[in-house]
Design a protein around this motif. Sequence first.
Motif, PDB file in Angstrom:
ATOM      1  N   ASP A   1      14.921 -25.516 -47.876  1.00 44.23           N
ATOM      2  CA  ASP A   1      14.674 -25.331 -46.454  1.00 44.23           C
ATOM      3  C   ASP A   1      15.156 -23.966 -45.952  1.00 44.23           C
ATOM      4  O   ASP A   1      14.582 -23.399 -45.027  1.00 44.23           O
ATOM      5  CB  ASP A   1      15.339 -26.445 -45.647  1.00 44.23           C
ATOM      6  N   GLU A   2      16.199 -23.404 -46.578  1.00 42.92           N
ATOM      7  CA  GLU A   2      16.670 -22.087 -46.159  1.00 42.92           C
ATOM      8  C   GLU A   2      15.628 -21.014 -46.438  1.00 42.92           C
ATOM      9  O   GLU A   2      15.387 -20.121 -45.605  1.00 42.92           O
ATOM     10  CB  GLU A   2      17.971 -21.750 -46.868  1.00 42.92           C
ATOM     11  N   ALA A   3      14.967 -21.104 -47.597  1.00 39.02           N
ATOM     12  CA  ALA A   3      13.923 -20.136 -47.920  1.00 39.02           C
ATOM     13  C   ALA A   3      12.742 -20.277 -46.970  1.00 39.02           C
ATOM     14  O   ALA A   3      12.152 -19.273 -46.531  1.00 39.02           O
ATOM     15  CB  ALA A   3      13.463 -20.325 -49.369  1.00 39.02           C
ATOM     16  N   VAL A   4      12.396 -21.513 -46.639  1.00 37.16           N
ATOM     17  CA  VAL A   4      11.296 -21.744 -45.700  1.00 37.16           C
ATOM     18  C   VAL A   4      11.650 -21.192 -44.326  1.00 37.16           C
ATOM     19  O   VAL A   4      10.846 -20.546 -43.656  1.00 37.16           O
ATOM     20  CB  VAL A   4      10.973 -23.249 -45.612  1.00 37.16           C
ATOM     21  N   ARG A   5      12.884 -21.454 -43.900  1.00 35.40           N
ATOM     22  CA  ARG A   5      13.360 -20.963 -42.614  1.00 35.40           C
ATOM     23  C   ARG A   5      13.278 -19.449 -42.540  1.00 35.40           C
ATOM     24  O   ARG A   5      12.845 -18.872 -41.540  1.00 35.40           O
ATOM     25  CB  ARG A   5      14.823 -21.385 -42.449  1.00 35.40           C
ATOM     26  N   LEU A   6      13.709 -18.802 -43.603  1.00 32.56           N
ATOM     27  CA  LEU A   6      13.726 -17.345 -43.629  1.00 32.56           C
ATOM     28  C   LEU A   6      12.307 -16.786 -43.631  1.00 32.56           C
ATOM     29  O   LEU A   6      12.006 -15.802 -42.955  1.00 32.56           O
ATOM     30  CB  LEU A   6      14.489 -16.871 -44.863  1.00 32.56           C
ATOM     31  N   ARG A   7      11.436 -17.433 -44.400  1.00 33.33           N
ATOM     32  CA  ARG A   7      10.050 -16.973 -44.469  1.00 33.33           C
ATOM     33  C   ARG A   7       9.329 -17.162 -43.140  1.00 33.33           C
ATOM     34  O   ARG A   7       8.544 -16.303 -42.712  1.00 33.33           O
ATOM     35  CB  ARG A   7       9.318 -17.721 -45.588  1.00 33.33           C
ATOM     36  N   SER A   8       9.589 -18.270 -42.477  1.00 27.50           N
ATOM     37  CA  SER A   8       8.899 -18.553 -41.221  1.00 27.50           C
ATOM     38  C   SER A   8       9.461 -17.764 -40.048  1.00 27.50           C
ATOM     39  O   SER A   8       8.919 -17.810 -38.951  1.00 27.50           O
ATOM     40  CB  SER A   8       8.970 -20.050 -40.899  1.00 27.50           C
ATOM     41  N   ALA A   9      10.553 -17.026 -40.262  1.00 27.71           N
ATOM     42  CA  ALA A   9      11.098 -16.189 -39.192  1.00 27.71           C
ATOM     43  C   ALA A   9      10.225 -14.971 -38.931  1.00 27.71           C
ATOM     44  O   ALA A   9      10.321 -14.347 -37.872  1.00 27.71           O
ATOM     45  CB  ALA A   9      12.512 -15.738 -39.550  1.00 27.71           C
ATOM     46  N   VAL A  10       9.364 -14.627 -39.899  1.00 28.23           N
ATOM     47  CA  VAL A  10       8.510 -13.449 -39.779  1.00 28.23           C
ATOM     48  C   VAL A  10       7.213 -13.838 -39.082  1.00 28.23           C
ATOM     49  O   VAL A  10       6.666 -14.914 -39.313  1.00 28.23           O
ATOM     50  CB  VAL A  10       8.215 -12.849 -41.168  1.00 28.23           C
ATOM     51  N   LYS A  11       6.709 -12.962 -38.233  1.00 22.62           N
ATOM     52  CA  LYS A  11       5.463 -13.218 -37.514  1.00 22.62           C
ATOM     53  C   LYS A  11       4.322 -13.499 -38.478  1.00 22.62           C
ATOM     54  O   LYS A  11       4.243 -12.922 -39.562  1.00 22.62           O
ATOM     55  CB  LYS A  11       5.080 -12.026 -36.644  1.00 22.62           C
TER      56      LYS A  11
ATOM     57  N   TYR B   1      16.651 -10.571 -43.410  1.00 25.76           N
ATOM     58  CA  TYR B   1      18.022 -10.806 -43.877  1.00 25.76           C
ATOM     59  C   TYR B   1      19.037 -10.299 -42.851  1.00 25.76           C
ATOM     60  O   TYR B   1      20.126 -10.875 -42.710  1.00 25.76           O
ATOM     61  CB  TYR B   1      18.240 -10.130 -45.223  1.00 25.76           C
ATOM     62  N   LEU B   2      18.680  -9.246 -42.147  1.00 26.81           N
ATOM     63  CA  LEU B   2      19.522  -8.793 -41.051  1.00 26.81           C
ATOM     64  C   LEU B   2      19.577  -9.871 -39.963  1.00 26.81           C
ATOM     65  O   LEU B   2      20.647 -10.128 -39.393  1.00 26.81           O
ATOM     66  CB  LEU B   2      18.983  -7.480 -40.475  1.00 26.81           C
ATOM     67  N   ALA B   3      18.436 -10.506 -39.684  1.00 24.88           N
ATOM     68  CA  ALA B   3      18.401 -11.585 -38.694  1.00 24.88           C
ATOM     69  C   ALA B   3      19.288 -12.746 -39.124  1.00 24.88           C
ATOM     70  O   ALA B   3      20.034 -13.308 -38.316  1.00 24.88           O
ATOM     71  CB  ALA B   3      16.958 -12.053 -38.486  1.00 24.88           C
ATOM     72  N   ARG B   4      19.239 -13.100 -40.411  1.00 22.75           N
ATOM     73  CA  ARG B   4      20.091 -14.190 -40.900  1.00 22.75           C
ATOM     74  C   ARG B   4      21.566 -13.805 -40.820  1.00 22.75           C
ATOM     75  O   ARG B   4      22.415 -14.625 -40.466  1.00 22.75           O
ATOM     76  CB  ARG B   4      19.717 -14.562 -42.331  1.00 22.75           C
ATOM     77  N   TRP B   5      21.870 -12.547 -41.143  1.00 24.49           N
ATOM     78  CA  TRP B   5      23.246 -12.068 -41.039  1.00 24.49           C
ATOM     79  C   TRP B   5      23.749 -12.197 -39.607  1.00 24.49           C
ATOM     80  O   TRP B   5      24.878 -12.617 -39.361  1.00 24.49           O
ATOM     81  CB  TRP B   5      23.302 -10.618 -41.506  1.00 24.49           C
ATOM     82  N   CYS B   6      22.896 -11.844 -38.647  1.00 26.44           N
ATOM     83  CA  CYS B   6      23.271 -11.960 -37.234  1.00 26.44           C
ATOM     84  C   CYS B   6      23.485 -13.420 -36.846  1.00 26.44           C
ATOM     85  O   CYS B   6      24.428 -13.749 -36.109  1.00 26.44           O
ATOM     86  CB  CYS B   6      22.200 -11.335 -36.345  1.00 26.44           C
TER      87      CYS B   6
ATOM     88  N   ALA C   1      14.188  -7.598 -35.805  1.00 25.12           N
ATOM     89  CA  ALA C   1      15.221  -8.575 -36.139  1.00 25.12           C
ATOM     90  C   ALA C   1      15.502  -9.535 -34.996  1.00 25.12           C
ATOM     91  O   ALA C   1      15.827 -10.710 -35.231  1.00 25.12           O
ATOM     92  CB  ALA C   1      16.505  -7.863 -36.544  1.00 25.12           C
ATOM     93  N   ASP C   2      15.372  -9.076 -33.746  1.00 28.36           N
ATOM     94  CA  ASP C   2      15.691  -9.992 -32.648  1.00 28.36           C
ATOM     95  C   ASP C   2      14.698 -11.145 -32.574  1.00 28.36           C
ATOM     96  O   ASP C   2      15.081 -12.303 -32.376  1.00 28.36           O
ATOM     97  CB  ASP C   2      15.799  -9.243 -31.313  1.00 28.36           C
ATOM     98  N   GLY C   3      13.410 -10.855 -32.774  1.00 28.70           N
ATOM     99  CA  GLY C   3      12.429 -11.930 -32.791  1.00 28.70           C
ATOM    100  C   GLY C   3      12.600 -12.837 -34.000  1.00 28.70           C
ATOM    101  O   GLY C   3      12.448 -14.064 -33.902  1.00 28.70           O
ATOM    102  N   GLN C   4      12.918 -12.237 -35.147  1.00 27.82           N
ATOM    103  CA  GLN C   4      13.137 -13.049 -36.345  1.00 27.82           C
ATOM    104  C   GLN C   4      14.384 -13.902 -36.209  1.00 27.82           C
ATOM    105  O   GLN C   4      14.412 -15.051 -36.682  1.00 27.82           O
ATOM    106  CB  GLN C   4      13.225 -12.124 -37.563  1.00 27.82           C
ATOM    107  N   LEU C   5      15.396 -13.384 -35.541  1.00 28.28           N
ATOM    108  CA  LEU C   5      16.594 -14.179 -35.278  1.00 28.28           C
ATOM    109  C   LEU C   5      16.261 -15.352 -34.362  1.00 28.28           C
ATOM    110  O   LEU C   5      16.741 -16.478 -34.588  1.00 28.28           O
ATOM    111  CB  LEU C   5      17.668 -13.298 -34.637  1.00 28.28           C
TER     112      LEU C   5
END
Length: 576
Positions: free
Chosen positions: A132-142, A159-164, A213-217
């Motif tokens: 689910d973490e990989a899916v979450r990260l992938r779906s953060a992108v437009k 990854y910057l978004a996840r770090w934030c 990154a703000d939208g991806q966050l």
Amino acid sequence: MRIASDTGDAETHLAAVPAKERVALVDARFVGHLHALRLGLTDPRFPAAGLPGAVSAQPAARQALTRAVARERSALSSSTVVCENLTDRIAAALDADGVPVHHPELGTLVAAVPADPQARNEARQAVAAVDDEAVRLRSAVKARDGFFTTHCVSPYSRYLARWCARRGLTPNQVTTASLLTALVAAACAATGTRGGFVAAGVLLIASFVLDCADGQLARYSLQYSTLGAWLDATFDRAKEYAYYAGLALGAARGGDDVWALALGAMVLQTCRHVVDFAFNEAHVRDSDAVANTSPTAALSGRLDSVGWTVWVRRMIVLPIGERWALIAVLTALTTPRITFVVLLVGCAFAATYTTAGRVLRSLTRKAQRTDRAARALADLADSGPIAEALARLARRVPPRAPAYIAALIGGAVVVLAAGLAPYGSWWPVLGAALYVLQSPLAVARPLKGALDWLVPPFFRAAEYGTVLVLAAKADVNGALPAAFGLVAAVAYHHYDTVYRIRGDAGAPPHWLVRASGGHEGRTLLVTVLAALLPAADFKVALTALAVAVALVVLAESIRFWVSAGAPAVHDEGEPA
């Protein structure tokens, strides 16, 4: 947000929740990814969101949710409540009552309400099988983005978004950091030195990375908000136009006056955005069947099927990623004049390409414009009290030309009059008077024609172009920077109108449009000032007008968005 199981007293729970909070009901037997549940409950675009075993509502839809809960609970006996999927029944009841229910695309994420132990075990195994973490990260992108953003920024900005997110930073904080970085970049460009230009280019790219990154966050952590959506949209324009001003100041330090080019770039970019917004509003309610019937849509489908043409077509329209990368590189390697000339040529080509395609689509589609679309286009027109009064008279006269033709003729007359006459002449005033008389003919009737979405862009081009030409004609230091400030203030008002409409919050209050004069009133006022005042005084008048417009529209805009309950306007990532 308050969440309750549907096995509890849902009606009591709803009654106890403050009206300002979003409420949700979740089946106690729910099995699935936590991210899937949060996705289904927090999507801010819809009054209600549904996925298996969950339903939620914003404050505006709480009464409908309360009624649906009461109706469904009364239809079920106490012995069957635990056996029936009450949340799905409530979602169906809301849908039947006309309350929009959105079922998010979960992709590989799992969300289920098992009816027996075997189904529960199967659901748990399905959950465990998905990263689910990989899916979450992938779906953060437009889902749809430009080539530069997709291939050069998003692979690491996520990854910057996840770090934030892991450090508790909010999207609004990242958005603010992006704005500050861009302002520092503009300040570096304003130094007029080669080192300053190089630093400005690097910082502009850094600002764009933070902007992604703000939208991806927000998508990664599902921290959507009305204020955040407004900040993101507004700061994008502020960053770009502040950078234009910084480049112009830097060029002036080196003895090169490029303020006309900077203002021209802002006018062109703003008009491009108005074309985008107006076209989308005019066609927002078109069905997919209607939208896909035009030859241009069929051609687009064939081109997209090739694969690589998708990226070419996205690049040539110079979206924000490609545009900012172009500006950054040219700033670092060339001069501000070359930067603006290349930018103007690229944006002009992109505007011609996109507008021509949209005109062809509008002419070949067989779609009926809705009342909502006509109202949105009328609001985007920004007609002031003079145009409104004359429009009431114009309704009594049979139309002799389509609305967009009336807007085009009026705009062309005033811009040509300003351009051909010397500074101080009354010919631009006469042209503006004809524009004032012509513009009501464009908005006297609902804008439901095939090309009536061109009316707002024509009005924007007329007003901004008149200010640009008259300031350039004044030929005095400071006139063009003052005109830049005036156009920036008015453009902010027009962008604010767009974001309110996209958020289903309606147009700005009528008093604000009247106080700002409307497009026709401001255009007439600027031409009169140019005819009456010497060039030095005209510069002062433009500055005062810019300050007055900025104070009025900013105060109302900030008041509205800070307190608004409008849905946040955001772009979704790829389906998980």
